[in-house]
Design a protein around this motif. Structure first.
Motif, mmCIF file in Angstrom:
data_model
loop_
_atom_site.group_PDB
_atom_site.id
_atom_site.type_symbol
_atom_site.label_atom_id
_atom_site.label_comp_id
_atom_site.label_asym_id
_atom_site.label_seq_id
_atom_site.Cartn_x
_atom_site.Cartn_y
_atom_site.Cartn_z
ATOM 1 N N TYR A 17 0.841 -1.184 0.000
ATOM 2 C CA TYR A 17 0.000 0.000 0.000
ATOM 3 C C TYR A 17 0.883 1.243 0.000
ATOM 4 O O TYR A 17 1.886 1.292 0.707
ATOM 5 N N ARG A 18 0.516 2.215 -0.813
ATOM 6 C CA ARG A 18 1.194 3.519 -0.816
ATOM 7 C C ARG A 18 0.248 4.502 -0.145
ATOM 8 O O ARG A 18 -0.574 5.129 -0.805
ATOM 9 N N LEU A 19 0.342 4.602 1.156
ATOM 10 C CA LEU A 19 -0.549 5.477 1.906
ATOM 11 C C LEU A 19 -0.080 6.919 1.798
ATOM 12 O O LEU A 19 1.095 7.218 2.012
ATOM 13 N N ALA A 58 -4.901 7.160 2.377
ATOM 14 C CA ALA A 58 -5.201 5.893 1.709
ATOM 15 C C ALA A 58 -4.256 5.679 0.544
ATOM 16 O O ALA A 58 -3.472 6.549 0.187
ATOM 17 N N ASP A 59 -4.384 4.512 -0.065
ATOM 18 C CA ASP A 59 -3.719 4.206 -1.323
ATOM 19 C C ASP A 59 -4.709 4.612 -2.420
ATOM 20 O O ASP A 59 -5.787 4.005 -2.534
ATOM 21 N N ALA A 60 -4.389 5.621 -3.194
ATOM 22 C CA ALA A 60 -5.318 6.172 -4.185
ATOM 23 C C ALA A 60 -5.762 5.121 -5.198
ATOM 24 O O ALA A 60 -6.936 5.064 -5.566
ATOM 25 N N GLU A 61 -4.851 4.283 -5.641
ATOM 26 C CA GLU A 61 -5.196 3.258 -6.631
ATOM 27 C C GLU A 61 -6.177 2.242 -6.050
ATOM 28 O O GLU A 61 -7.166 1.880 -6.681
ATOM 29 N N LYS A 62 -5.910 1.800 -4.828
ATOM 30 C CA LYS A 62 -6.799 0.812 -4.199
ATOM 31 C C LYS A 62 -8.167 1.424 -3.913
ATOM 32 O O LYS A 62 -9.200 0.775 -4.111
ATOM 33 N N LEU A 63 -8.199 2.668 -3.467
ATOM 34 C CA LEU A 63 -9.470 3.360 -3.221
ATOM 35 C C LEU A 63 -10.253 3.474 -4.521
ATOM 36 O O LEU A 63 -11.461 3.243 -4.550
#
Length: 72
Positions: A17-19, A58-63
């Motif tokens: 995750y890239r938070l 958050a992780d923008a891609e996962k969101l």
């Protein structure tokens, strides 16, 4: 294929995750643009409203993936 690989990583506990601070409105607009053509083909209209300037950590891609899946 990326989706399948993501599921495999989740199962293996290897998801990275890239938070970072993420503007919800930006991610919502991108998700809207991705699902709008399919919605229009079914006679539906998708409109995202109310996100304003809300930011989340958050992780923008996962969101974005979550929102696209929910809208789909």
């Amino acid at each position: 294929i990326d989706g399948i690989l993501d599921f495999a990583r989740i199962d293996a506990g290897q998801v990275l995750y890239r938070l970072e601070p993420v503007r919800v409105a930006d991610v919502a607009r991108e998700a809207e643009s991705l699902v709008a053509p399919a919605a229009a083909a079914r006679g539906l209209h998708v409109a995202i409203a109310g996100a304003g300037t809300t930011c989340v950590h958050a992780d923008a891609e996962k969101l974005g993936q979550v929102l696209v899946n929910l809208l789909g």
